[in-house]
Design a protein around this motif. Structure first.
Motif, PDB file in Angstrom:
ATOM      1  N   GLY A  19     -46.149 -18.750  53.591  1.00  0.00           N
ATOM      2  CA  GLY A  19     -46.692 -19.828  52.756  1.00  0.00           C
ATOM      3  C   GLY A  19     -47.329 -20.908  53.625  1.00  0.00           C
ATOM      4  N   VAL A  22     -50.635 -19.789  54.941  1.00  0.00           N
ATOM      5  CA  VAL A  22     -51.691 -19.970  53.932  1.00  0.00           C
ATOM      6  C   VAL A  22     -52.261 -21.376  54.070  1.00  0.00           C
ATOM      7  CG1 VAL A  22     -52.122 -20.214  51.453  1.00  0.00           C
ATOM      8  CG2 VAL A  22     -50.749 -18.301  52.272  1.00  0.00           C
ATOM      9  N   ARG A  23     -51.371 -22.369  54.196  1.00  0.00           N
ATOM     10  CA  ARG A  23     -51.822 -23.765  54.305  1.00  0.00           C
ATOM     11  C   ARG A  23     -52.570 -24.006  55.611  1.00  0.00           C
ATOM     12  NH1 ARG A  23     -46.777 -27.511  53.420  1.00  0.00           N
ATOM     13  NH2 ARG A  23     -48.321 -29.159  53.430  1.00  0.00           N
ATOM     14  N   LEU A  24     -52.122 -23.339  56.674  1.00  0.00           N
ATOM     15  CA  LEU A  24     -52.732 -23.569  57.986  1.00  0.00           C
ATOM     16  C   LEU A  24     -54.105 -22.916  58.133  1.00  0.00           C
ATOM     17  CD1 LEU A  24     -49.736 -23.038  60.455  1.00  0.00           C
ATOM     18  CD2 LEU A  24     -51.031 -25.133  60.162  1.00  0.00           C
ATOM     19  N   ASP A  26     -56.086 -21.398  55.532  1.00  0.00           N
ATOM     20  CA  ASP A  26     -56.989 -21.311  54.368  1.00  0.00           C
ATOM     21  C   ASP A  26     -57.247 -19.874  53.957  1.00  0.00           C
ATOM     22  OD1 ASP A  26     -57.576 -23.704  53.380  1.00  0.00           O
ATOM     23  OD2 ASP A  26     -59.525 -23.950  54.352  1.00  0.00           O
ATOM     24  N   ARG A  28     -55.989 -16.406  51.678  1.00  0.00           N
ATOM     25  CA  ARG A  28     -55.230 -16.044  50.486  1.00  0.00           C
ATOM     26  C   ARG A  28     -53.928 -15.349  50.861  1.00  0.00           C
ATOM     27  NH1 ARG A  28     -57.702 -15.203  45.460  1.00  0.00           N
ATOM     28  NH2 ARG A  28     -56.556 -13.280  45.249  1.00  0.00           N
ATOM     29  N   TYR A  29     -52.895 -15.587  50.038  1.00  0.00           N
ATOM     30  CA  TYR A  29     -51.591 -14.975  50.295  1.00  0.00           C
ATOM     31  C   TYR A  29     -51.687 -13.453  50.299  1.00  0.00           C
ATOM     32  CZ  TYR A  29     -47.185 -12.847  48.919  1.00  0.00           C
ATOM     33  OH  TYR A  29     -46.116 -12.006  48.826  1.00  0.00           O
TER      34      TYR A  29
END
Lengths: 86, 330
Positions: A19, A22-24, A26, A28-29
């Motif tokens: 997760g 994903v934030r780091l 950009d 998609r999971y």
């Protein structure tokens, strides 16, 4: 349970979750999950809880490399083969 | 990369693709949940997981801070009397979901402004504004568009946490609850994934106090949610091959999707026709990218893809033009 980690503390830590990746990055999971299942993103998994932990610096660099290779038009199997040579 | 609060993150998901100038049913549902998100955000800061039955909220604290104008506004709308208010979480969330129309408009304005200031939300012209009937009547239609990178980051990190093994963060639990209450679960998870989400939440229900505390509370308004689900279903159906044909033959069934742009005369050259359509869209304020030329060209308008199909409306005399048909994203 706990609060979400701030970006500052994520950037300081050695290991991150999918997760946080994903934030780091950009990304998609489902893409990261696919790369992980294809063996392109190495992870560590502890016995007692099944959370996958990724080494932050190496994994982020690897995702950036995969993105670059994909933007050059290479398919996932080709990228996978190129990564295995490294 | 910005660090957003819970309410701001949820607002980006909830207001995306909503009409900005009208109070639609879907927007009402979103705003009630945004108000609940503000309450949850305040509660999380006070340590909601410590099994506190009563939550004390100091209204003055929030009004003093310029960065949290939306908090002050929500507390003002929700709390019965000014000053320190104390109540349990269920009551707070229920009150937050019963905002008056005026309070909802104010909350929307404040939240949208705060996100527009940091460049994460835009108020763009709706493609429907180009439609013959809307354009000739001089009706302007606008909609919100969230920053697509930030939107994906919020949605995808929530998906990653709930669909993977391991502990859930408090923010993710709150976002999941808000998605459930606003009827957005099907917009974020596939049917197969929803089964997995349900399985995980059931497994964690007994051991995680926040899930137990929150998922027992229902704030959704049945009628509004039913209307929203029906409209969402209708939109999804029009994207299927059969739905596209129905949409083409009977455009009034899904007016916001089957937009008709008249060309006044019959333009036989497809390139000229496409340029005419692009000119109209650009004049409306939309950003258009041609994806594919040919007899049936494809264009990307803002962030959605459409096919441009020749069409005519037959009444007392024919009106020639093109119909924009939405393309399925799958």
């Amino acid at each position: 349970m706990s609060r979400q980690r701030s970006m500052e503390s994520i950037l300081k830590s050695e290991y991150v979750s999918i997760g946080e990746l994903v934030r780091l990055t950009d990304t998609r999971y489902s893409t990261l999950k696919h790369y992980t299942e294809e063996g392109m993103l190495p992870f560590e998994q502890q016995e007692e809880n099944l959370t996958r932990r990724y080494r932050r610096e190496e994994t982020v660099a690897r995702i950036e490399l995969i993105k670059k290779l994909r933007s050059e038009g290479r398919s996932v199997p080709e990228v996978k083969e190129l990564l295995s040579w490294k | 990369m910005s660090e957003l609060t819970l309410a701001q993150s949820y607002t980006l998901v909830a207001l995306n693709a909503q009409r900005s100038m009208e109070m639609t049913t879907a927007k009402k549902v979103a705003l009630r949940c945004i108000s609940a998100a503000v309450i949850l955000e305040i509660c999380l800061e006070q340590g909601l997981t410590q099994n506190d039955v009563h939550i004390r909220i100091n209204k003055d604290q929030f009004e003093q801070s310029q960065h949290t104008v939306y908090r002050g506004l929500t507390i003002k709308s929700v709390a019965r009397k000014p000053g320190i208010a104390s109540d349990d979480l269920r009551s707070w969330l229920k009150k937050a979901s019963r905002l008056s129309r005026r309070a909802m408009i104010q909350l929307e304005r404040v939240m949208a402004d705060s996100l527009q200031e940091i460049g994460l939300l835009e108020d763009i012209p709706h493609v429907l504004g180009c439609d013959l009937y809307f354009e000739s009547a001089g009706v302007r239609v606008k909609q919100y568009r969230s920053d697509m990178g930030e939107y994906a980051r919020i949605v995808e990190s929530t998906r990653a946490e709930i669909l993977e093994e391991g502990p859930l963060t408090d923010e993710t639990i709150c976002i999941l609850w808000l998605l459930r209450e606003s009827g957005c679960m099907r917009e974020v998870f596939s049917l197969h994934e929803l089964g997995r989400v349900n399985e995980r939440l059931n497994a964690l229900y007994a051991t995680v106090p926040l899930i137990r505390q929150l998922f027992d509370i229902r704030i959704s308004h049945g009628i509004e949610l039913t209307i929203k689900r029906f409209l969402h279903l209708k939109r999804e159906v029009t994207k299927t091959p059969i739905g596209r044909l129905v949409n083409f033959a009977l455009p009034f069934i899904e007016r916001s999707q089957a937009v008709f742009i008249e060309t006044e005369t019959l333009i036989t050259n497809p390139t000229q026709r496409l340029h005419f359509v692009i000119d109209r869209l650009v004049a409306n304020g939309n950003v258009v990218t041609v994806l594919q030329e040919g007899t049936i060209p494809s264009v990307r308008i803002d962030n959605l893809d459409y096919d441009v199909v020749t069409h005519a409306i037959y009444g007392r005399f024919p009106i020639y033009g093109v119909r924009l048909l939405p393309k399925s994203l799958v």
